[in-house]
Design an enzyme around this catalytic site. Structure first.
Site, PDB file in Angstrom:
ATOM      1  N   LEU A 102      -2.550   2.315  -2.509  1.00 17.98           N
ATOM      2  CA  LEU A 102      -1.122   2.548  -2.735  1.00 17.98           C
ATOM      3  C   LEU A 102      -0.435   2.967  -1.441  1.00 17.98           C
ATOM      4  O   LEU A 102       0.663   2.489  -1.122  1.00 17.98           O
ATOM      5  CB  LEU A 102      -0.930   3.612  -3.813  1.00 17.98           C
ATOM      6  N   LYS A 103      -1.072   3.853  -0.678  1.00 19.30           N
ATOM      7  CA  LYS A 103      -0.486   4.291   0.598  1.00 19.30           C
ATOM      8  C   LYS A 103      -0.297   3.104   1.539  1.00 19.30           C
ATOM      9  O   LYS A 103       0.742   2.966   2.198  1.00 19.30           O
ATOM     10  CB  LYS A 103      -1.383   5.346   1.249  1.00 19.30           C
ATOM     11  N   LEU A 104      -1.279   2.221   1.620  1.00 19.77           N
ATOM     12  CA  LEU A 104      -1.162   1.061   2.501  1.00 19.77           C
ATOM     13  C   LEU A 104      -0.056   0.120   2.021  1.00 19.77           C
ATOM     14  O   LEU A 104       0.692  -0.438   2.835  1.00 19.77           O
ATOM     15  CB  LEU A 104      -2.497   0.322   2.580  1.00 19.77           C
ATOM     16  N   ASN A 120       3.125   1.724   3.127  1.00 17.43           N
ATOM     17  CA  ASN A 120       3.300   1.617   4.580  1.00 17.43           C
ATOM     18  C   ASN A 120       3.687   0.205   4.999  1.00 17.43           C
ATOM     19  O   ASN A 120       4.372   0.015   6.004  1.00 17.43           O
ATOM     20  CB  ASN A 120       2.027   2.048   5.309  1.00 17.43           C
ATOM     21  N   THR A 145      -4.933   8.237   6.983  1.00 15.14           N
ATOM     22  CA  THR A 145      -4.809   6.882   6.453  1.00 15.14           C
ATOM     23  C   THR A 145      -5.961   6.042   6.986  1.00 15.14           C
ATOM     24  O   THR A 145      -6.062   5.791   8.187  1.00 15.14           O
ATOM     25  CB  THR A 145      -3.463   6.253   6.858  1.00 15.14           C
TER      26      THR A 145
END
Length: 291
Positions: free
Chosen positions: A170-172, A175, A96
């Site tokens: 999108l991952k952030l 998260n 990440t």
């Protein structure tokens, strides 16, 4: 399709991911900064090497599961021998990082005559151990087809975009939900307990409501006991991700008042509870001396 994979970084997340590659029949060369932590993978069929370039030269695909962008840069792109070995191969970054970091990595890798894929994963260590991560892939459609069997060893692969950076955004965003949910629950639990009520008084109302998340019951015993030594998601990683979330929100024109408060509380929690699980943010929200 069976692949020859160099796996760089077998920490809490990387170790089970490498294990699942081996279980699916892929050939795996492993490098870890602390070699001893990787040695048990030899029993499962991995080749554990001393130098990064040894793993890269043996493989078709290089998977990086390192702590942050600085580690990816130093381990791979700042090393002449590794850069040379990477030519003609595909670098898959599962760490990440900031979207801009992956865009920079892509430019550098393409200039070497190699290809690049971003593939951050959603899920903590127990999910990685189960092989049930969600793999958020930024790549061409052709790359995704070539690599989807490898990604399936980790869990469920999802092709997000051909534009590098979007899968990481999108991952952030996801998260932020993970980190924010725990902070919100920790604050509510602290208010209830400090008012002289039991945690069960909170949960009896919360469980049947639309506000409920299974993670509340999962994380509450850890908060109540204040034993954060069993690390599912390291507090240092939570701090790092909160910084990335705040920076990306600002870049996208989102008002950062909410995510800045999240960044501040995880920064303090990492200082207060080094080496602990991210749920130790409860100690910062409700310091033990107040009990």
């Amino acid at each position: 399709m069976t692949l020859r994979v160099a796996f760089l970084g077998v920490g809490a997340m990387g170790y089970p991911m490498a294990e699942h590659l081996l279980k699916k029949g892929h050939q795996v060369w492993v490098w870890n900064r602390t070699k001893d932590k990787a040695l048990p993978l030899q029993e499962a069929g991995a080749v554990v090497v001393d130098r990064v370039e040894e793993a890269v030269a043996a493989a078709d695909v290089v998977v990086a599961m390192l702590f942050d962008a600085g580690a990816v840069q130093a381990t791979i792109l700042d090393s002449g021998p590794v850069r040379e070995a990477l030519r003609g191969r595909t670098l898959v970054n599962c760490a990440t990082v900031a979207p801009a970091d992956n865009q920079r990595f892509q430019r550098d890798v393409l200039a070497l005559g190699a290809s690049f894929v971003e593939a951050p994963v959603l899920g903590a260590t127990p999910v990685a151990q189960q092989g049930a991560l969600q793999v958020l892939v930024g790549s061409t459609a052709e790359q995704f087809e070539q690599l989807k069997d490898m990604f399936a060893a980790f869990g469920t692969p999802r092709h997000i975009s051909e534009d590098i950076g979007r899968a990481t955004t999108l991952k952030l965003a996801l998260n932020q939900i993970v980190l924010g949910e725990i902070v919100t629950f920790a604050n509510s639990l602290a208010m209830v307990k400090n008012a002289g009520l039991s945690e069960e008084a909170l949960m009896e109302v919360l469980r049947p409501s639309q506000l409920y998340s299974k993670y509340f019951d999962l994380k509450m015993p850890t908060m109540v006991s204040r034993d954060f030594s069993s690390v599912v998601f390291d507090i240092a990683g939570a701090k790092k991700d909160s910084e990335l979330i705040s920076a990306e929100a600002a870049r996208l024109g989102v008002n950062t008042v909410a995510v800045e408060s999240l960044r501040e509380v995880y920064t303090r929690a990492a200082e207060d509870n080094p080496g602990a699980d991210y749920v130790a943010v409860y100690n910062t929200i409700n310091p033990p001396q107040q009990q």
